[in-house]
Design a protein around this motif. Structure first.
Motif, PDB file in Angstrom:
ATOM      1  N   TRP A   1       0.856  -1.196   0.000  1.00 54.52           N
ATOM      2  CA  TRP A   1       0.000   0.000   0.000  1.00 54.52           C
ATOM      3  C   TRP A   1       0.885   1.237   0.000  1.00 54.52           C
ATOM      4  N   GLN A   2       0.305   2.385  -0.285  1.00 51.18           N
ATOM      5  CA  GLN A   2       1.001   3.654  -0.188  1.00 51.18           C
ATOM      6  C   GLN A   2       0.047   4.706   0.384  1.00 51.18           C
ATOM      7  N   PRO A   3       0.582   5.720   1.089  1.00 52.81           N
ATOM      8  CA  PRO A   3      -0.286   6.738   1.695  1.00 52.81           C
ATOM      9  C   PRO A   3      -1.145   7.496   0.687  1.00 52.81           C
ATOM     10  N   THR A   4      -0.750   7.513  -0.584  1.00 52.89           N
ATOM     11  CA  THR A   4      -1.538   8.216  -1.598  1.00 52.89           C
ATOM     12  C   THR A   4      -2.706   7.379  -2.104  1.00 52.89           C
ATOM     13  N   ASP A   5      -2.778   6.097  -1.709  1.00 59.23           N
ATOM     14  CA  ASP A   5      -3.901   5.251  -2.117  1.00 59.23           C
ATOM     15  C   ASP A   5      -5.180   5.709  -1.422  1.00 59.23           C
ATOM     16  N   VAL A   6      -6.301   5.528  -2.092  1.00 56.08           N
ATOM     17  CA  VAL A   6      -7.595   5.797  -1.443  1.00 56.08           C
ATOM     18  C   VAL A   6      -7.876   4.724  -0.402  1.00 56.08           C
ATOM     19  N   ASP A   7      -7.632   3.483  -0.755  1.00 59.77           N
ATOM     20  CA  ASP A   7      -7.857   2.354   0.151  1.00 59.77           C
ATOM     21  C   ASP A   7      -6.534   1.965   0.805  1.00 59.77           C
ATOM     22  N   TRP A   8      -6.462   2.132   2.118  1.00 62.23           N
ATOM     23  CA  TRP A   8      -5.234   1.813   2.856  1.00 62.23           C
ATOM     24  C   TRP A   8      -5.190   0.345   3.297  1.00 62.23           C
ATOM     25  N   LYS A   9      -6.186  -0.436   2.893  1.00 61.15           N
ATOM     26  CA  LYS A   9      -6.225  -1.876   3.193  1.00 61.15           C
ATOM     27  C   LYS A   9      -6.102  -2.130   4.703  1.00 61.15           C
ATOM     28  N   LEU A  10      -6.924  -1.425   5.454  1.00 57.59           N
ATOM     29  CA  LEU A  10      -6.940  -1.590   6.899  1.00 57.59           C
ATOM     30  C   LEU A  10      -7.669  -2.864   7.269  1.00 57.59           C
ATOM     31  N   PRO A  11      -7.377  -3.451   8.428  1.00 56.53           N
ATOM     32  CA  PRO A  11      -8.143  -4.613   8.885  1.00 56.53           C
ATOM     33  C   PRO A  11      -9.621  -4.246   9.052  1.00 56.53           C
ATOM     34  N   ALA A  12     -10.498  -5.220   8.906  1.00 61.65           N
ATOM     35  CA  ALA A  12     -11.939  -4.956   9.018  1.00 61.65           C
ATOM     36  C   ALA A  12     -12.291  -4.340  10.370  1.00 61.65           C
ATOM     37  N   ASN A  13     -11.591  -4.747  11.416  1.00 64.31           N
ATOM     38  CA  ASN A  13     -11.872  -4.246  12.775  1.00 64.31           C
ATOM     39  C   ASN A  13     -10.843  -3.209  13.210  1.00 64.31           C
ATOM     40  N   TRP A  14     -10.349  -2.408  12.277  1.00 61.11           N
ATOM     41  CA  TRP A  14      -9.265  -1.467  12.573  1.00 61.11           C
ATOM     42  C   TRP A  14      -9.639  -0.495  13.691  1.00 61.11           C
ATOM     43  N   LYS A  15     -10.879  -0.042  13.722  1.00 60.25           N
ATOM     44  CA  LYS A  15     -11.291   0.940  14.727  1.00 60.25           C
ATOM     45  C   LYS A  15     -11.212   0.338  16.134  1.00 60.25           C
ATOM     46  N   GLU A  16     -11.681  -0.896  16.274  1.00 63.24           N
ATOM     47  CA  GLU A  16     -11.616  -1.567  17.580  1.00 63.24           C
ATOM     48  C   GLU A  16     -10.160  -1.774  18.000  1.00 63.24           C
ATOM     49  N   ILE A  17      -9.292  -2.105  17.036  1.00 66.69           N
ATOM     50  CA  ILE A  17      -7.867  -2.302  17.347  1.00 66.69           C
ATOM     51  C   ILE A  17      -7.250  -1.013  17.875  1.00 66.69           C
ATOM     52  N   ILE A  18      -7.536   0.104  17.215  1.00 69.33           N
ATOM     53  CA  ILE A  18      -6.979   1.395  17.627  1.00 69.33           C
ATOM     54  C   ILE A  18      -7.487   1.782  19.012  1.00 69.33           C
ATOM     55  N   LEU A  19      -8.779   1.682  19.235  1.00 74.39           N
ATOM     56  CA  LEU A  19      -9.347   2.110  20.518  1.00 74.39           C
ATOM     57  C   LEU A  19      -8.896   1.202  21.658  1.00 74.39           C
ATOM     58  N   GLU A  20      -8.768  -0.091  21.399  1.00 71.21           N
ATOM     59  CA  GLU A  20      -8.264  -0.990  22.434  1.00 71.21           C
ATOM     60  C   GLU A  20      -6.793  -0.688  22.725  1.00 71.21           C
ATOM     61  N   GLY A  21      -6.029  -0.374  21.667  1.00 66.53           N
ATOM     62  CA  GLY A  21      -4.637   0.010  21.865  1.00 66.53           C
ATOM     63  C   GLY A  21      -4.519   1.290  22.668  1.00 66.53           C
ATOM     64  N   MET A  22      -5.400   2.239  22.434  1.00 69.19           N
ATOM     65  CA  MET A  22      -5.383   3.480  23.197  1.00 69.19           C
ATOM     66  C   MET A  22      -5.727   3.209  24.660  1.00 69.19           C
TER      67      MET A  22
END
Length: 533
Positions: free
Chosen positions: A47-68
């Motif tokens: 992937w690259q930061p200029t891509d529209v789709d960053w190919k994040l995991p389906a549960n990326w939001k839960e991963i970030i909030l649990e990490g926080m």
């Protein structure tokens, strides 16, 4: 009397201005899948930061909030920094990226607010109840992309923390932001690849052991050519008193190689029983720009090698982030190095009590001590062709307090030294603009903007005193300030402090020195006077 009711008109909440990645390329390359896999980091993919789709995991939001949540519980400082900012603005104009870009979100207070607003939304009662009215916002993909864009415009230099009345450390907030991004595989290759190379070959640059040996022997050849003295190249020597760790840039890239030649000449002249290592061939620690766990993993290899070789203590070279890790994180992350001895100089007998726990001494401390005890013979006139100013590299200066030792060495080794403006040096030093993994070529515009404040301070002493050389104590600085000077202050070269020492050092048995370590002609005072007249 007018009894009609008046209506209070509140301004319409505008919220955050949306960030569009299109047309605002971050200028950094995404961490490569092979490097993520090697380091066992999450979500390796192309992937690259200029891509529209960053190919994040389906549960990326839960991963970030649990990490926080985990980090808020683990690091008291993180929660404190999220809660206590009063937005006074004392830090606003202290960031070199804000000064260079004029982008308000590069103010440390607003960069931190990118993370703090999400913290409020999910971890405070006010944010849960009142949302945007409480300065809270939802975590969305656009917010994640905004984190990436701005947390990779922070070099973690910590200048803002010097001016914060509450002592909020923006670098710690940036580290947390980057850790959270790492949880879903959003990182940059100029951080991830050097860290991966450290596990593959022992250093950021991926230099194999044979390459390290060859480069050091080439330097020994150059030293002999300049001085007539052959210096030894001790490698992986078991039973040496001291393990010497330098940044790998000093083995490989000019002008760092001249600094390394200075180290080798010094150690030869005093008869130091030391060794280089081809396993722990890196002083730098790019874990500082990745995660606390990576900091610990990379730092541990230095001590593992010290134990394997059976040395008494460790001497470290002119590096930057190595010294923040050693000085501020070592005890917490790796624990005291109880298997080593408290460092004592074998030449002067000085006991370095500040290194009682880490067992690691900075080369500037070591050399300044030698000079104070009159153990070195110097001829500073050999540097008379240089008019020198000194850049306090952020981590040795702000994180370690090494302010006077390098200046003492410079003043002993050259006759023409000029300080930059007081509010740009020592604890208030301005950053090179290229640390924390931002030293790559593809974000050159960002680098030149971020380094502009430092360059303007150099330009001032160039115009006033005719300065032609910028000395510093960091491998990243030596590599990236060169380009910065070429752009903003042409004619100013960059060097390490121990290159100055190597030029001035009078070695036993040396031939008449006609050139400096770079092979440039040494011009005597009479020639200089005649030329200037």
């Amino acid at each position: 009397m007018n009894s009609s009711k008046s209506t209070l008109r509140l301004p319409k909440p505008r919220g955050w201005k949306p960030l569009s990645i299109s047309g605002r390329e971050p200028g950094v390359t995404a961490g490569g899948a092979k490097n993520l896999t090697l380091l066992d980091l999450p979500n390796p993919r192309a992937w690259q930061p200029t891509d529209v789709d960053w190919k994040l995991p389906a549960n990326w939001k839960e991963i970030i909030l649990e990490g926080m949540r985990e980090r808020l519980e683990k690091y008291r400082s993180f929660r404190l920094f999220m809660d206590i900012c009063v937005r006074c603005g004392a830090c606003a104009d202290k960031c070199h990226f804000y000064m260079g870009s004029g982008d308000p979100k590069n103010m440390p207070v607003l960069r931190a607010e990118l993370l703090r607003s999400v913290y409020r939304r999910y971890f405070t009662t006010a944010g849960k109840l009142f949302g945007r009215l409480a300065g809270a916002r939802d975590l969305t993909e656009d917010v994640l992309k905004e984190w990436f864009y701005y947390f990779y415009q922070c070099t973690e230099c910590r200048r803002c923390s010097v001016f914060c009345p509450y002592g909020i450390d923006q670098a710690e907030i940036t580290m947390m932001g980057r850790e959270l991004l790492n949880l879903v595989g959003c990182n940059i290759n100029w951080v991830i690849e050097p860290a991966a190379n450290c596990f593959r070959t022992g250093n950021h640059l991926g230099i194999q052991p044979g390459g390290i040996k060859d480069m050091l022997e080439f330097m020994a050849d150059d030293i002999e050519d300049r001085t007539g003295v052959r210096v030894a190249v001790p490698l992986n020597k078991k039973g040496a008193d001291i393990l010497f760790i330098a940044p790998s840039g000093d083995f490989f890239a000019d002008p760092g190689t001249y600094t390394c030649m200075g180290y080798m000449m010094l150690f030869h002249e005093i008869g130091l029983n030391y060794t280089f290592s081809t396993y722990a061939s890196e002083g730098g620690n790019f874990g500082l720009f990745t995660s606390a766990e990576m900091v610990k993993r990379l730092n541990s290899k230095i001590y593992a090698e010290a134990k394997r070789l059976g040395v008494k203590w460790i001497l470290g070279g002119e590096c930057g982030h190595m010294w923040r890790v050693i000085h501020q994180y070592m005890d917490t992350m790796n624990g005291p190095a109880d298997f080593l001895e408290e460092p004592v100089s074998p030449i002067t007998g000085t006991r370095f009590e500040n290194a009682k726990s880490t067992k690691m001494v900075h080369i500037a401390e070591f050399t300044a001590d030698l000079l104070q005890h009159g153990k070195l013979r110097l001829d500073p006139s050999r540097n008379d062709h240089l008019r020198v100013t000194y850049h306090d590299s952020c981590n040795p200066a702000r994180a370690m307090g090494l302010l006077e030792e390098p200046r003492y060495i410079i003043k002993q080794t050259c006759n023409h030294f000029y300080e930059m403006a007081e509010d740009t040096i020592r604890e208030k030093t301005l950053c090179c603009g290229s640390g924390a993994g931002l030293g790559n070529e593809e974000n050159m515009e960002m680098r030149m903007r971020g380094g502009m404040p430092r360059a303007m301070a150099v330009k001032a002493v160039v115009e006033k005193y005719g300065v032609n050389r910028l000395a510093c104590m960091c491998a990243i600085d030596r590599a990236t300030l060169t380009t910065l000077m070429d752009y903003w202050a042409p004619g100013v070269g960059v060097m390490g402090v121990h290159e100055l020492l190597g030029n001035a050092l009078v070695m036993k048995g040396e031939k008449e020195r006609t050139v400096d370590l770079r092979g440039d002609e040494i011009v005597d005072r009479e020639q200089l006077i005649a030329h200037s007249s």
